[in-house]
Design a protein around this motif. Structure first.
Motif, PDB file in Angstrom:
ATOM      1  N   MET A 232      -1.825   5.957   5.711  1.00  0.00           N
ATOM      2  CA  MET A 232      -1.801   4.762   4.862  1.00  0.00           C
ATOM      3  C   MET A 232      -3.024   4.748   3.954  1.00  0.00           C
ATOM      4  N   LEU A 233      -2.792   4.577   2.654  1.00  0.00           N
ATOM      5  CA  LEU A 233      -3.861   4.464   1.666  1.00  0.00           C
ATOM      6  C   LEU A 233      -3.860   3.033   1.131  1.00  0.00           C
ATOM      7  N   LEU A 234      -4.961   2.327   1.342  1.00  0.00           N
ATOM      8  CA  LEU A 234      -5.056   0.925   0.938  1.00  0.00           C
ATOM      9  C   LEU A 234      -5.733   0.847  -0.425  1.00  0.00           C
TER      10      LEU A 234
ATOM     11  N   GLU B 269      -5.420  -1.105  -3.152  1.00  0.00           N
ATOM     12  CA  GLU B 269      -5.813  -2.374  -3.774  1.00  0.00           C
ATOM     13  C   GLU B 269      -6.673  -3.197  -2.821  1.00  0.00           C
ATOM     14  N   LYS B 270      -7.959  -3.293  -3.141  1.00  0.00           N
ATOM     15  CA  LYS B 270      -8.906  -3.946  -2.238  1.00  0.00           C
ATOM     16  C   LYS B 270      -8.611  -5.428  -2.052  1.00  0.00           C
ATOM     17  N   SER B 271      -8.071  -6.085  -3.063  1.00  0.00           N
ATOM     18  CA  SER B 271      -7.817  -7.524  -2.961  1.00  0.00           C
ATOM     19  C   SER B 271      -6.786  -7.859  -1.885  1.00  0.00           C
ATOM     20  N   ALA B 272      -5.998  -6.865  -1.463  1.00  0.00           N
ATOM     21  CA  ALA B 272      -4.979  -7.092  -0.439  1.00  0.00           C
ATOM     22  C   ALA B 272      -5.441  -6.674   0.949  1.00  0.00           C
ATOM     23  N   HIS B 273      -6.685  -6.216   1.081  1.00  0.00           N
ATOM     24  CA  HIS B 273      -7.163  -5.715   2.360  1.00  0.00           C
ATOM     25  C   HIS B 273      -7.194  -6.786   3.447  1.00  0.00           C
TER      26      HIS B 273
ATOM     27  N   ALA C 155     -10.186   4.403   9.377  1.00  0.00           N
ATOM     28  CA  ALA C 155     -11.265   5.384   9.382  1.00  0.00           C
ATOM     29  C   ALA C 155     -12.242   5.093   8.253  1.00  0.00           C
ATOM     30  N   ASP C 156     -11.787   4.273   7.311  1.00  0.00           N
ATOM     31  CA  ASP C 156     -12.529   3.932   6.099  1.00  0.00           C
ATOM     32  C   ASP C 156     -11.890   2.646   5.581  1.00  0.00           C
ATOM     33  N   PRO C 157     -12.611   1.820   4.820  1.00  0.00           N
ATOM     34  CA  PRO C 157     -11.963   0.620   4.286  1.00  0.00           C
ATOM     35  C   PRO C 157     -10.706   0.901   3.471  1.00  0.00           C
ATOM     36  N   PHE C 158     -10.537   2.128   2.977  1.00  0.00           N
ATOM     37  CA  PHE C 158      -9.401   2.417   2.108  1.00  0.00           C
ATOM     38  C   PHE C 158      -8.347   3.327   2.741  1.00  0.00           C
ATOM     39  N   TYR C 159      -8.543   3.761   3.980  1.00  0.00           N
ATOM     40  CA  TYR C 159      -7.494   4.574   4.598  1.00  0.00           C
ATOM     41  C   TYR C 159      -7.580   4.513   6.120  1.00  0.00           C
ATOM     42  N   THR C 160      -6.453   4.810   6.744  1.00  0.00           N
ATOM     43  CA  THR C 160      -6.349   4.723   8.201  1.00  0.00           C
ATOM     44  C   THR C 160      -6.787   6.020   8.872  1.00  0.00           C
ATOM     45  N   ALA C 161      -6.925   5.936  10.207  1.00  0.00           N
ATOM     46  CA  ALA C 161      -7.356   7.088  11.002  1.00  0.00           C
ATOM     47  C   ALA C 161      -6.182   7.810  11.640  1.00  0.00           C
ATOM     48  N   THR C 162      -4.965   7.411  11.309  1.00  0.00           N
ATOM     49  CA  THR C 162      -3.780   7.973  11.947  1.00  0.00           C
ATOM     50  C   THR C 162      -2.913   8.709  10.929  1.00  0.00           C
ATOM     51  N   ILE C 163      -1.902   9.404  11.441  1.00  0.00           N
ATOM     52  CA  ILE C 163      -1.019  10.213  10.600  1.00  0.00           C
ATOM     53  C   ILE C 163       0.406   9.680  10.674  1.00  0.00           C
ATOM     54  N   GLN C 164       1.289  10.269   9.902  1.00  0.00           N
ATOM     55  CA  GLN C 164       2.724  10.031   9.985  1.00  0.00           C
ATOM     56  C   GLN C 164       3.437  11.387   9.965  1.00  0.00           C
TER      57      GLN C 164
ATOM     58  N   PHE D 174       0.824  -1.205   0.000  1.00  0.00           N
ATOM     59  CA  PHE D 174       0.000   0.000   0.000  1.00  0.00           C
ATOM     60  C   PHE D 174       0.866   1.266   0.000  1.00  0.00           C
ATOM     61  N   GLN D 175       0.198   2.406   0.048  1.00  0.00           N
ATOM     62  CA  GLN D 175       0.911   3.678   0.029  1.00  0.00           C
ATOM     63  C   GLN D 175       0.944   4.265   1.430  1.00  0.00           C
ATOM     64  N   TRP D 176       2.162   4.500   1.943  1.00  0.00           N
ATOM     65  CA  TRP D 176       2.361   5.121   3.252  1.00  0.00           C
ATOM     66  C   TRP D 176       2.788   6.572   3.069  1.00  0.00           C
ATOM     67  N   PHE D 177       2.290   7.424   3.946  1.00  0.00           N
ATOM     68  CA  PHE D 177       2.475   8.868   3.811  1.00  0.00           C
ATOM     69  C   PHE D 177       3.946   9.269   3.714  1.00  0.00           C
ATOM     70  N   TRP D 178       4.733   8.974   4.754  1.00  0.00           N
ATOM     71  CA  TRP D 178       6.093   9.511   4.709  1.00  0.00           C
ATOM     72  C   TRP D 178       7.003   8.669   3.843  1.00  0.00           C
ATOM     73  N   ASP D 179       6.657   7.384   3.636  1.00  0.00           N
ATOM     74  CA  ASP D 179       7.413   6.593   2.665  1.00  0.00           C
ATOM     75  C   ASP D 179       7.340   7.246   1.289  1.00  0.00           C
ATOM     76  N   SER D 180       6.133   7.657   0.899  1.00  0.00           N
ATOM     77  CA  SER D 180       5.973   8.271  -0.419  1.00  0.00           C
ATOM     78  C   SER D 180       6.739   9.586  -0.529  1.00  0.00           C
ATOM     79  N   ALA D 181       6.809  10.337   0.560  1.00  0.00           N
ATOM     80  CA  ALA D 181       7.586  11.579   0.522  1.00  0.00           C
ATOM     81  C   ALA D 181       9.056  11.277   0.228  1.00  0.00           C
ATOM     82  N   PHE D 182       9.607  10.263   0.902  1.00  0.00           N
ATOM     83  CA  PHE D 182      11.006   9.905   0.661  1.00  0.00           C
ATOM     84  C   PHE D 182      11.192   9.230  -0.695  1.00  0.00           C
ATOM     85  N   HIS D 183      10.202   8.436  -1.118  1.00  0.00           N
ATOM     86  CA  HIS D 183      10.278   7.838  -2.452  1.00  0.00           C
ATOM     87  C   HIS D 183      10.324   8.924  -3.521  1.00  0.00           C
TER      88      HIS D 183
END
Length: 228
Positions: A85-87, A89-93, A105-114, A44-53
């Motif tokens: 975290m942004l999820l 791909e639903k097949s990997a949930h 907070a939703d099936p496709f994203y978390t309720a927390t921050i980084q 999946f896509q993580w907030f600060w990982d993507s910033a460094f990527h």
């Protein structure tokens, strides 16, 4: 030494290319295109990982660096919140919910921050490309995010961000938080797979409302000062 650096650079480019995730999500039919930490374990896509990527991708293709941030900004909520975290791909949930210690907070994203390092990534992209149009495109959701941090994560108005669980600091299951979370010191009595198992009943794996911010704090809320 030159050949060693060339090999490292080639390996880095190979990993970045191999970890690229692209598709159309069941999340409102949005297209996603980003580099994940691991295609098998962390797809999946993580907030600060993507910033460094994005910063690393500047050495490969600046347009991919911009795309990394654009994809991340698709997860920005109307109130300014951007999930850690942004999820996509639903097949990997199902596998993720079994293995990860997360609060949804939703099936496709978390309720927390980084840590809010995205502003630094955008600055690095601008310094490398001079693309002011890109900055104007992504700056509004980033500014809303910092306003959200100020409104919801600075309860004592001291310009320091409050965190509600260790993952939000970027240190994840560091033992430095054991005392605050009431986790006994010393080795676990039995092997555990992840942080959620250490926490027992307080596992963040289940979906629930976000608890009141704790006293642990990191970083300033200013978009220009995002060192964590």
């Amino acid at each position: 030494m030159g050949s060693d650096w060339e090999k490292v650079a080639a390996d880095a480019r190979r990993v970045l290319a191999g970890n690229r995730q692209r598709g159309i999500s069941a999340w409102a039919g949005q297209r996603y295109d980003f580099v994940c930490p691991s295609p098998t374990t962390y797809p999946f896509q993580w907030f600060w990982d993507s910033a460094f990527h994005a910063i690393a991708l500047l050495r490969v293709d600046p347009e991919l660096a911009k795309q990394e941030i654009r994809c991340l900004m698709q997860g920005a909520r109307p109130d300014g919140f951007i999930p850690h975290m942004l999820l996509w791909e639903k097949s990997a949930h199902d596998a993720a919910l079994r293995e990860y210690s997360i609060t949804l907070a939703d099936p496709f994203y978390t309720a927390t921050i980084q840590p809010p390092v995205v502003a630094r990534a955008v600055l690095r992209i601008y310094e490398a490309t001079g693309d002011s149009e890109f900055v104007r495109e992504v700056l509004p959701p980033i500014r809303r995010f910092f306003r959200w941090l100020k409104a919801y994560r600075d309860p004592d108005d001291d310009s320091l961000i409050a965190i509600i669980q260790p993952d939000e600091s970027g240190l994840d299951a560091s033992p430095k938080y054991d005392r605050l979370m009431g986790i006994a010191s010393g080795p676990p009595r039995k092997p555990c797979r992840n942080f959620a198992d250490r926490c027992g009943a307080s596992s963040t794996r289940t979906r629930r409302s976000v608890p009141t911010p704790r006293v642990s704090r990191r970083s300033t809320c200013s978009p220009g000062r995002t060192s964590w």
